[in-house]
Design an enzyme around this catalytic site. Sequence first.
Site, PDB file in Angstrom:
ATOM      1  N   HIS A  46       0.831  -1.205   0.000  1.00 19.94           N
ATOM      2  CA  HIS A  46       0.000   0.000   0.000  1.00 19.94           C
ATOM      3  C   HIS A  46       0.868   1.258   0.000  1.00 19.94           C
ATOM      4  O   HIS A  46       0.603   2.220  -0.731  1.00 19.94           O
ATOM      5  CB  HIS A  46      -0.917  -0.013   1.225  1.00 19.94           C
ATOM      6  CG  HIS A  46      -1.889   1.131   1.256  1.00 19.94           C
ATOM      7  ND1 HIS A  46      -2.988   1.193   0.422  1.00 19.94           N
ATOM      8  CD2 HIS A  46      -1.909   2.266   1.995  1.00 19.94           C
ATOM      9  CE1 HIS A  46      -3.651   2.318   0.667  1.00 19.94           C
ATOM     10  NE2 HIS A  46      -3.011   2.978   1.613  1.00 19.94           N
ATOM     11  N   GLU A  68      -2.291  -5.900  -4.307  1.00 17.18           N
ATOM     12  CA  GLU A  68      -3.097  -5.624  -3.104  1.00 17.18           C
ATOM     13  C   GLU A  68      -4.436  -6.351  -3.171  1.00 17.18           C
ATOM     14  O   GLU A  68      -4.883  -6.952  -2.179  1.00 17.18           O
ATOM     15  CB  GLU A  68      -3.359  -4.117  -2.982  1.00 17.18           C
ATOM     16  CG  GLU A  68      -2.331  -3.357  -2.197  1.00 17.18           C
ATOM     17  CD  GLU A  68      -2.781  -1.931  -1.953  1.00 17.18           C
ATOM     18  OE1 GLU A  68      -2.631  -1.458  -0.827  1.00 17.18           O
ATOM     19  OE2 GLU A  68      -3.307  -1.293  -2.888  1.00 17.18           O
ATOM     20  N   ASN A 415      27.696 -21.739  -5.592  1.00 13.99           N
ATOM     21  CA  ASN A 415      28.507 -22.960  -5.608  1.00 13.99           C
ATOM     22  C   ASN A 415      28.043 -23.944  -4.539  1.00 13.99           C
ATOM     23  O   ASN A 415      28.045 -25.157  -4.755  1.00 13.99           O
ATOM     24  CB  ASN A 415      29.985 -22.617  -5.388  1.00 13.99           C
ATOM     25  CG  ASN A 415      30.660 -22.159  -6.668  1.00 13.99           C
ATOM     26  OD1 ASN A 415      30.097 -22.276  -7.756  1.00 13.99           O
ATOM     27  ND2 ASN A 415      31.857 -21.614  -6.552  1.00 13.99           N
TER      28      ASN A 415
END
Length: 679
Positions: A46, A68, A415
């Site tokens: 918001h 929203e 890795n």
Amino acid sequence: MDMSEYKEIFKAESEEHLQQLNDSLLGLEQNPNDLEYINTMFRSAHTLKGMSATMGFNTIAELTHEMENLMDMVRKSQVAISNGLIDILFECLDTLEALVETVDSGEQVNIASLQATLAKAMEGTIPVDEITCSIAASTSTIEKEISTELQSATEITPETYIELTENEKHAIECAVHDGNRVVSLKVALDESCVLKSARSTLVLINVTKMGEIIKCEPCEEQLEDEKFDLEFTVIFSTKATDEEIVGNITKISEIKNALLTTVSQNTQIDKKDHDKKENDEEIHENSSSVKRSDAVKSIQSVRVNIERLDNLMNLVGELIINKIRLNQLASDLNAKDLDESLANLDRLTNEIQTEVMESRMVPIDQIFSRFPRMIRDLAKSEGKQINLIIEGKEIELDRTVLDEIGDPLVHLLRNAVDHGIEQEEERRQLGKPVAGLVRLAASRQRNSVLIEVEDDGKGMDPAHLRDIAVKKGIMSREEVDKLSDTDALNLIFMPGFSGAKTITDISGRGVGMDAVKTKIESLGGSVKISSVPGQGSIMNLQLPLTVAIIQSLMVTVADETYAIPLGNVIRDVGIKASEIKTIEGKEVVLLRGEVLPLLRLHNVLDCTEEQEEKKTLIVVVVEKMGNNIGLVVDSLLGQQEVIIKTLDNKILKNIKGFAGATILGDGSVALILDIATLI
């Protein structure tokens, strides 16, 4: 009003909200029944939507608004949480990050397909591969907050008194005559609001859409220049209802309060006169409000550009150099009064230096917080289950160091996921937990920070690494057979070395670990490896707290002064020349049961060596990638704090062996040795 000056602030705040959204979504994925994650996401989304609308970035505002809507449906148990839904929300966050990055260039990003996907999610038609679970918890927390905000926002007071000019009074009369109502809107901004001018401008734009502005207090020019605290008043004529007005204003981000009052035609009372007529209760209320405002001001923080901090650090460095020079002059003059004054100057300079260095320190969490999402995505793409543990997020590093270690940590973590952690079936056969463990930890150690990247995967076999080095033509069989297991593990840092059988988008090209070592050593740090085949590996990154000022051991070689960073120094010892032995043409000495290789800095630095061989040699023992080496010097001058001046000259900056230079108390220049590239 030109919003371009606020873009950097907007980007910084947006990144914070997007990070909050990422963290909360990761939490929701792990705990789908915890409503608080949705509440936190809803608030951040918001705020981001309001900021974007204010700045005119409509695409960001539109996408955030649709997010929203979807989160609201989840909150109301109208849409169930599923893996597919989580992936869609992560895709939204990735798109929002891309949109925020392009606000400077104005590059357009097409979100049509993503909007269509969101629409399907809200219709409940997204494909789900696994059993879904729905949130049925109470929404009382958010509803209570919204209810409280609306109650305060729609509070109507009987009448507002304000000083009006004759023209303004006439405008009110005309508005009423035309069938409009005249209202006074008092707007209070949130205490944390940074873009006060932008927020007030958006309020005025919304007011203009609902009617005609008669008066602003402060005036519009003062609002644009932010010459007001956190409140301002707008008097305007309108046909809109109270609910419509308050609703349009309170939807703007960072609006704390909107108080609406009807303005009478005979409003003539001066504000000063009216203040005298206020009753005790109202005076007390106003007084409390002023006190709260003052308290907020006293704890406000300021955003400072890193370039300003760099310039400030350079000035502090110059101050320290001059302080050292003055101390040396005072020592030569042997003046007691001057010594006392310089002692105070020394104390003040040290305090300034400490404060400036502290202002540059940033919690390492700013980097660490980005990795849970990355590990989650990598694990999913590799078909692995991985638990990421993060420790020491509160540890602080200089901003310059922090900015540089992001890429090395990305390489190490990739890795660990790709090469380290085994596939699920393999882990079951080995009797390991199905979910692999990756640990990222930071800890403070004297004047440095230690970062550990650990995994409980397959580990590294030194014999296998030797075979790879021979196969790739990096070293011969004879050369690798002479390597210790520690040196064999360090083969992974050689350019072009890779143990991956196939090249993927994650790893396998043999450039990652070489880049990690180069970057860490360029910062004055070091990298160490420890690994047990079948149990896992640990990568240790030793980093300086700051790259601006370091503690050094000052030495002389052929009448020249050099600085060796204390982070590399193990000890200094005196040895007899007769104790030096030669192995394969290289000088060594047996020191405390350890065979220590010797390196004469006269030879390394191409300096003229004394004709007579000294009977006793001074050796500074330094460490490089887990191995100790003895540097033979002429004399020790002691420890000293030095200011690093980088070698930016085109000719000097590519010369290996030197980390920079510093200015000594007598005005002479001393080179700072870079142990990682010197040896």
